[in-house]
Design an enzyme around this catalytic site. Structure first.
Site, PDB file in Angstrom:
ATOM      1  N   SER A   1       0.826  -1.210   0.000  1.00 23.16           N
ATOM      2  CA  SER A   1       0.000   0.000   0.000  1.00 23.16           C
ATOM      3  C   SER A   1       0.859   1.258   0.000  1.00 23.16           C
ATOM      4  CB  SER A   1      -0.901   0.011   1.235  1.00 23.16           C
ATOM      5  OG  SER A   1      -1.714  -1.140   1.248  1.00 23.16           O
TER       6      SER A   1
HETATM    7  C1  LIG Z   1      -3.103  -4.207  -0.083  1.00 23.31           C
HETATM    8  S1  LIG Z   1      -2.455  -5.826   0.049  1.00 23.31           S
HETATM    9  C2  LIG Z   1      -1.654  -5.832   1.618  1.00 23.31           C
HETATM   10  C3  LIG Z   1      -0.546  -4.852   1.761  1.00 23.31           C
HETATM   11  C4  LIG Z   1       0.302  -5.017   2.981  1.00 23.31           C
HETATM   12  N1  LIG Z   1      -0.463  -4.934   4.218  1.00 23.31           N
HETATM   13  C5  LIG Z   1       1.423  -3.972   2.999  1.00 23.31           C
HETATM   14  O1  LIG Z   1       2.466  -4.258   3.589  1.00 23.31           O
HETATM   15  O2  LIG Z   1       1.299  -2.905   2.439  1.00 23.31           O
HETATM   16  C6  LIG Z   1      -3.911  -6.783   0.383  1.00 23.31           C
HETATM   17  C7  LIG Z   1      -3.626  -8.229   0.617  1.00 23.31           C
HETATM   18  O3  LIG Z   1      -4.788  -8.834   1.168  1.00 23.31           O
HETATM   19  C8  LIG Z   1      -4.753 -10.188   0.812  1.00 23.31           C
HETATM   20  N2  LIG Z   1      -6.061 -10.803   1.038  1.00 23.31           N
HETATM   21  C9  LIG Z   1      -7.213 -10.644   0.340  1.00 23.31           C
HETATM   22  N3  LIG Z   1      -8.190 -11.396   0.843  1.00 23.31           N
HETATM   23  C10 LIG Z   1      -7.673 -12.050   1.909  1.00 23.31           C
HETATM   24  C11 LIG Z   1      -8.197 -12.994   2.851  1.00 23.31           C
HETATM   25  N4  LIG Z   1      -9.463 -13.404   2.796  1.00 23.31           N
HETATM   26  N5  LIG Z   1      -7.371 -13.453   3.809  1.00 23.31           N
HETATM   27  C12 LIG Z   1      -6.067 -13.054   3.880  1.00 23.31           C
HETATM   28  N6  LIG Z   1      -5.519 -12.183   3.002  1.00 23.31           N
HETATM   29  C13 LIG Z   1      -6.309 -11.674   2.045  1.00 23.31           C
HETATM   30  C14 LIG Z   1      -4.313 -10.152  -0.645  1.00 23.31           C
HETATM   31  O4  LIG Z   1      -3.770 -11.398  -1.072  1.00 23.31           O
HETATM   32  C15 LIG Z   1      -3.299  -9.007  -0.645  1.00 23.31           C
HETATM   33  O5  LIG Z   1      -1.978  -9.482  -0.579  1.00 23.31           O
END
Ligand SMILES: C[S@@+](CC[C@H](N)C(=O)[O-])C[C@H]1O[C@@H](n2cnc3c(N)ncnc32)[C@H](O)[C@@H]1O
Length: 414
Positions: free
Chosen positions: A83
């Site tokens: 992000s």
């Molecule tokens: C915006 S990214 C995360 C960015 C991270 N927090 C950072 O360091 O900036 C969103 C993440 O949520 C994960 N995601 C989506 N649905 C999910 C779920 N049901 N359980 C766990 N992770 C999930 C996606 O695979 C993705 O990698």
């Protein structure tokens, strides 16, 4: 707290440049109002963001509004990014993390988990969970390489939380969530905080909730945009095509929509009304959107391509999702603002309405703007409360009730 710095991955010149850009980023995050406290500033000063996005140019890695390491599905929709530092700072401030806390991050990447690790310190605990093994794999590698090997990275669907490491003082969700699964509330400590990008009637706000028994009560919310939640909690709003692939209407309802009537309405004449309030070009007006979404029964978003805008079919506002009210075979949406003075420093909004009920809807829209201006502009904003789905109407406070699968969300305006 980092345990060691991996100097093998960067030359001295690059490390110096990264340090310079990192300090510059922290200053910019403070100027934006995203970083407000010294501990959050210190975390951003220490964690080498560029080492969590190898291959990205340093300038990009340390830009405040830029997402990194985009991963997308076959349709070109982003499923994962690191992000932008601006929203990470906003959410970390919302979370009010203290040393020694246990924190769950939902959605991994590595960088944000490292920032959280700096905030909790070695007496705390950080667990980061992601549904995608490629993302957990690289988060693990980057965390190990930068001295945060003690952060736990788990693979799984966070719909169920991470019960083996619960309870958590803080849960930070970093994917757009349409609902709040019971596990997230159950796995919070009694006075825990949940920060979540919540999808409400098509709008997304990062809401900082505090737990109050089985309930959650908002303490703050901020504008944001996130990749959607996958797995058991994935949810798509209804998309109604109004003009081939050029204009569509996004509505968060399971109820059938008069697609033919709305299509005919778009191609028919347009009723315009202007006014309701005046504003300057630097005033944030996101709360007006939430207000319209709360007071209107059939709220939605009109979305159009540039081609449709250039052809005069919709206002420019539809490029970003024009905030709309849908009623039967008629709809109205907010048009891009127009200047009201020669110097073009003061503006007003317009309402563009289509369909048999367009006169009434255009008036209604301007009335909603007028009411918000009079009663809520510059005020404390909305209160968002989350109740279990089984809560009867009589036990809910007054306000707009948005029913989800697991919860009933009530938005009110004190
Ligand atoms: C915006 S990214 C995360 C960015 C991270 N927090 C950072 O360091 O900036 C969103 C993440 O949520 C994960 N995601 C989506 N649905 C999910 C779920 N049901 N359980 C766990 N992770 C999930 C996606 O695979 C993705 O990698």
């Amino acid at each position: 707290m980092r345990e060691h710095q991996d100097t093998k991955t960067s030359s001295t010149g690059e490390t110096d440049r990264a340090e310079y850009l990192r300090e510059k980023m922290v200053g910019e995050l403070r100027d934006l109002g995203a970083v407000r406290s010294d501990p959050v500033a210190a975390a951003f000063s220490v964690v080498p963001r560029h080492l969590f996005a190898p291959g990205e140019p340093l300038e990009r890695a340390y830009a405040t509004m830029t997402t990194l390491h985009r991963k997308q599905d076959g349709a070109g929709t982003a499923t994962s990014v690191v992000s932008a530092s601006e929203i990470q700072a906003v959410m970390l401030e919302q979370a009010r993390i203290e040393p020694g806390m246990r924190v769950l991050e939902i959605g991994s990447g590595g960088y944000n988990a490292a920032l959280i690790a700096e905030l909790v310190g070695r007496t705390g605990r950080v667990v980061s969970v992601d549904i995608d093994p490629e993302i957990t794999g690289r988060a693990r590698r980057y965390l190990d390489a930068t001295g945060y090997g003690w952060v736990d990275v788990a693979l799984g669907d966070a719909a169920h939380g991470v019960p083996e490491h619960a309870p958590f003082d803080r849960i930070i969700v970093t994917a757009g969530a349409w609902d709040i699964p019971p596990a997230w509330i159950e796995q919070l400590t009694e006075d825990g905080r949940l920060v979540v990008p919540l999808r409400l009637r098509g709008l997304t706000r990062s809401v900082a909730f505090e737990r109050a028994g089985e309930r959650l009560v908002s303490r703050d919310y901020q504008l944001c945009s996130f990749v959607p939640m996958q797995g058991a909690e994935a949810h798509s709003e209804q998309v109604v095509t109004l003009d081939e692939d050029r204009v569509s209407l996004l509505i968060d309802t399971d109820r059938p929509v008069d697609t033919d009537g709305l299509r005919k309405a778009l191609l028919g004449p347009r009723t315009e009304r202007w006014g309701g309030m005046e504003f300057g070009d630097s005033e944030p007006l996101h709360d007006l959107d939430l207000w319209i979404a709360t007071v209107a029964d059939g709220f939605g978003l009109v979305k159009a391509t540039k081609e449709a805008v250039d052809s005069g079919l919709t206002s420019r506002s539809a490029l970003y999702g024009g905030k709309a009210i849908v009623s039967g075979s008629s709809f109205v949406y907010r048009a891009s603002a127009r200047p009201v003075d020669e110097s073009r420093t003061r503006f007003e909004f317009g309402a563009y309405a289509h369909g048999p009920d367009s006169e009434r809807l255009a008036e209604e829209y301007i009335d909603h703007i007028r009411t918000w201006d009079r009663d809520h502009r510059g005020g404390p904003g909305a209160r968002i409360e989350v109740f279990p789905a089984a809560t009867p109407d009589a036990a809910l406070p007054a306000g707009r009730v948005v029913d989800k699968k697991h919860t009933r969300i009530v938005v009110s305006w004190p």
